[in-house]
Design a protein around this motif. Sequence first.
Motif, PDB file in Angstrom:
ATOM      1  N   ARG A   1     -10.747   0.118   4.304  1.00 53.45           N
ATOM      2  CA  ARG A   1     -10.104   0.811   2.952  1.00 53.45           C
ATOM      3  C   ARG A   1      -9.747   1.910   2.863  1.00 53.45           C
ATOM      4  N   GLY A   2      -8.267   2.278   2.428  1.00 53.02           N
ATOM      5  CA  GLY A   2      -8.665   3.996   2.946  1.00 53.02           C
ATOM      6  C   GLY A   2      -6.944   4.176   1.270  1.00 53.02           C
ATOM      7  N   ILE A   3      -6.108   5.183   1.618  1.00 55.23           N
ATOM      8  CA  ILE A   3      -5.304   5.835   0.510  1.00 55.23           C
ATOM      9  C   ILE A   3      -4.221   6.548   1.309  1.00 55.23           C
ATOM     10  N   GLY A   4      -3.669   6.700   0.847  1.00 49.82           N
ATOM     11  CA  GLY A   4      -2.476   7.216   1.571  1.00 49.82           C
ATOM     12  C   GLY A   4      -1.339   7.621   1.061  1.00 49.82           C
ATOM     13  N   ALA A   5      -0.389   8.665   1.664  1.00 40.79           N
ATOM     14  CA  ALA A   5       0.786   8.958   1.036  1.00 40.79           C
ATOM     15  C   ALA A   5       1.767   9.326   2.474  1.00 40.79           C
ATOM     16  N   ASP A   6       3.003   9.236   2.166  1.00 42.49           N
ATOM     17  CA  ASP A   6       4.294   9.197   3.142  1.00 42.49           C
ATOM     18  C   ASP A   6       5.022  10.130   2.423  1.00 42.49           C
TER      19      ASP A   6
ATOM     20  N   PRO B   1      16.130  11.446   1.172  1.00 39.60           N
ATOM     21  CA  PRO B   1      14.307  10.998   1.547  1.00 39.60           C
ATOM     22  C   PRO B   1      14.164  10.155   1.146  1.00 39.60           C
ATOM     23  N   ARG B   2      12.350  10.377   1.502  1.00 39.22           N
ATOM     24  CA  ARG B   2      11.780   9.107  -0.119  1.00 39.22           C
ATOM     25  C   ARG B   2      10.287   9.356   0.244  1.00 39.22           C
ATOM     26  N   LEU B   3       9.556   9.053  -0.805  1.00 39.71           N
ATOM     27  CA  LEU B   3       8.063   9.702  -1.216  1.00 39.71           C
ATOM     28  C   LEU B   3       7.358   8.151  -1.306  1.00 39.71           C
ATOM     29  N   ASN B   4       6.778   7.983  -0.747  1.00 40.11           N
ATOM     30  CA  ASN B   4       5.400   6.703  -0.840  1.00 40.11           C
ATOM     31  C   ASN B   4       3.902   6.996  -1.238  1.00 40.11           C
ATOM     32  N   GLN B   5       3.269   6.618  -1.955  1.00 43.19           N
ATOM     33  CA  GLN B   5       1.661   6.611  -2.319  1.00 43.19           C
ATOM     34  C   GLN B   5       1.547   4.879  -1.591  1.00 43.19           C
ATOM     35  N   PHE B   6       0.207   5.190  -0.953  1.00 44.61           N
ATOM     36  CA  PHE B   6      -0.007   3.484  -1.234  1.00 44.61           C
ATOM     37  C   PHE B   6      -1.991   3.814  -1.143  1.00 44.61           C
ATOM     38  N   VAL B   7      -2.408   2.237  -1.317  1.00 45.98           N
ATOM     39  CA  VAL B   7      -3.648   2.234  -1.718  1.00 45.98           C
ATOM     40  C   VAL B   7      -3.412   0.722  -0.028  1.00 45.98           C
ATOM     41  N   PHE B   8      -4.514   0.273   0.165  1.00 45.86           N
ATOM     42  CA  PHE B   8      -4.515  -0.589   1.497  1.00 45.86           C
ATOM     43  C   PHE B   8      -5.922  -0.357   0.683  1.00 45.86           C
ATOM     44  N   GLY B   9      -6.577  -2.395   1.946  1.00 43.83           N
ATOM     45  CA  GLY B   9      -7.376  -2.704   2.072  1.00 43.83           C
ATOM     46  C   GLY B   9      -6.956  -3.883   3.378  1.00 43.83           C
ATOM     47  N   GLN B  10      -7.827  -3.946   4.237  1.00 44.86           N
ATOM     48  CA  GLN B  10      -7.420  -5.253   5.967  1.00 44.86           C
ATOM     49  C   GLN B  10      -8.887  -4.992   6.167  1.00 44.86           C
TER      50      GLN B  10
ATOM     51  N   LEU C   1       6.363  11.977   7.590  1.00 43.52           N
ATOM     52  CA  LEU C   1       5.213  12.300   7.436  1.00 43.52           C
ATOM     53  C   LEU C   1       3.929  11.599   6.266  1.00 43.52           C
ATOM     54  N   ARG C   2       2.694  11.087   7.514  1.00 49.48           N
ATOM     55  CA  ARG C   2       1.891  10.114   6.788  1.00 49.48           C
ATOM     56  C   ARG C   2       0.543  11.026   6.392  1.00 49.48           C
ATOM     57  N   TRP C   3      -0.357  11.251   5.409  1.00 56.26           N
ATOM     58  CA  TRP C   3      -2.630  11.892   5.706  1.00 56.26           C
ATOM     59  C   TRP C   3      -2.338   9.935   5.115  1.00 56.26           C
ATOM     60  N   GLU C   4      -3.836   9.813   5.797  1.00 54.62           N
ATOM     61  CA  GLU C   4      -4.632   8.922   5.394  1.00 54.62           C
ATOM     62  C   GLU C   4      -6.190   8.980   5.357  1.00 54.62           C
ATOM     63  N   GLY C   5      -6.304   9.033   4.476  1.00 54.00           N
ATOM     64  CA  GLY C   5      -7.924   8.583   4.420  1.00 54.00           C
ATOM     65  C   GLY C   5      -8.223   7.337   4.112  1.00 54.00           C
ATOM     66  N   VAL C   6      -9.336   7.009   5.297  1.00 57.48           N
ATOM     67  CA  VAL C   6     -10.219   5.953   5.838  1.00 57.48           C
ATOM     68  C   VAL C   6     -10.951   5.682   5.822  1.00 57.48           C
ATOM     69  N   TRP C   7     -12.034   4.552   5.597  1.00 60.36           N
ATOM     70  CA  TRP C   7     -13.101   3.653   5.813  1.00 60.36           C
ATOM     71  C   TRP C   7     -13.135   2.686   6.316  1.00 60.36           C
ATOM     72  N   ARG C   8     -14.004   2.635   7.512  1.00 61.34           N
ATOM     73  CA  ARG C   8     -14.217   1.366   8.471  1.00 61.34           C
ATOM     74  C   ARG C   8     -15.331   1.345   8.684  1.00 61.34           C
ATOM     75  N   ASN C   9     -15.457  -0.087   8.875  1.00 58.73           N
ATOM     76  CA  ASN C   9     -16.811  -0.345   8.701  1.00 58.73           C
ATOM     77  C   ASN C   9     -16.436  -1.578  10.069  1.00 58.73           C
TER      78      ASN C   9
END
Length: 497
Positions: free
Chosen positions: A236-241, A213-222, A254-262
Amino acid sequence: MIMAGKCIQQRIECNLCFALEITFMSPVHSRLENKHFVPDLCKMGIVQAKSAPTQMRNIGQEQWRPLDEVTAHVDKVHFDGVMRTKDDILLNAVTDLLQAQTVHDVVLKAHGVRQQLELLQAFKSIDIILDTSKGPDASPDGLEVIFNIKEKSPVEGNISVLTGNNEGSLLFRLLAPNIFGRGESLSADYQYGKKTVGFNVATSKPFLNWAKPRLNQFVFGQTADYIWSGFQEQVRGIGADFAFESSPLVQHTLRWEGVWRNIRCLSPSTPFEIREEAGHSVKSSIKHILCMDQRDDPCLPTHGSYFRLYQEYAGLGGNVGFLKHEIQYQINKCILGDLVLQASLMGGLVRTIGENSNVRINDRFFLGGPLSLRGFGFNGVGPHAQDCSLGAEAYWAGGLHAYAPLPFRPLRQTLDKVCRTHFFINTGNIGNFAFTDDYHHNATVLLSRLRWSCGLGLVLNLASIARFELNYVFPLSSEPGDKSKEGLQFGIGVNFL
């Protein structure tokens, strides 16, 4: 107890005295094929025992015996070269090794310890040495296991090239491994390409367990330009898996993402159908990704299969709601010597949920191009408006491939590993299909208005990290609006149909 130099000691009483026949050399990875034991021969080093002869022979009064019949106990475990890794992680890794009862168990479980420690991604190398136990409190059949470890630097950086979707980009990475001594890491990535610019900052925490098992948290943008559809998307978003294995080679995420898109239009000529999609949206979704890869090579396999299931539920917040499924399957079989046959299939379906009336363009599927349905422009199959692809809510595609060696016999053994001839036939369909409860009707919808193509060419394996194809393609069937493309077509990426 933890001793100087990271030594874990266990005292065991035993009566059988023995030694190992070992070839002494500079530390390298221990080999698990060492199956046999020779008494009364002792040379300290890495276990590389000779195979037993066909006929049993005497050495003094003793005989060759299999390692799993020779009693042995681990008296001490040394970790040399460890500076930042915490003792509790090392103790947890060697718990099973301290229960070994035979030489065979010691070798196998020492290898298992190395595999566990490699999950931390904190070490450059882990070498194993077996030695007979020494000292006044050593048991007669005791062994010492020494792990020579070279830890990674506190901060590392590198520049690499990413390939995918027929685009290459530079990736700049800074990595701080093993921050708190238990495998925790912090990474910062910056990607720069002609069509894509993005960043990702992530933390990761592994756990020593059979499920890896491995737990990851991230902030990303593209920011990416989708030229085939005439728009640019900023994300732009944040997430964890949470990633783990349910069985060997079966990986789940298993992943959750919260994303703002334009979405913005790339030019004044962008069609109205895409201008309607422009603007902001917020998506909160959970995903499940299952992957099982049994291929011998991810880019140019000769045998094995690959399966991937992607599921996403969006609607936990924001103004986007849908349920999305996508599946990929590939099987490879070597026949008639060096001829490899490959069958591949992929498909996807997305449907809105809640009050949403349609699926946005940045959540739809696209089809066509050298990485999917060859013989067509990149994402050039399906609904279009003024030469811009609109995407669709469902698709499927399949392919049959044959890979044969190049006819240059003097260089055949070398070239076969990196380059092969390629013959293929592809088919598929994409659209906003209206499915019902009638399975016969659904099958008729999916199999109507099929696109077909075939061709031949060369496939080049780029160090098993990417694949390059150069094919001459023949579109056999297309529909109005499709961008068919006959002639030379090249593709570079990882995932191909």
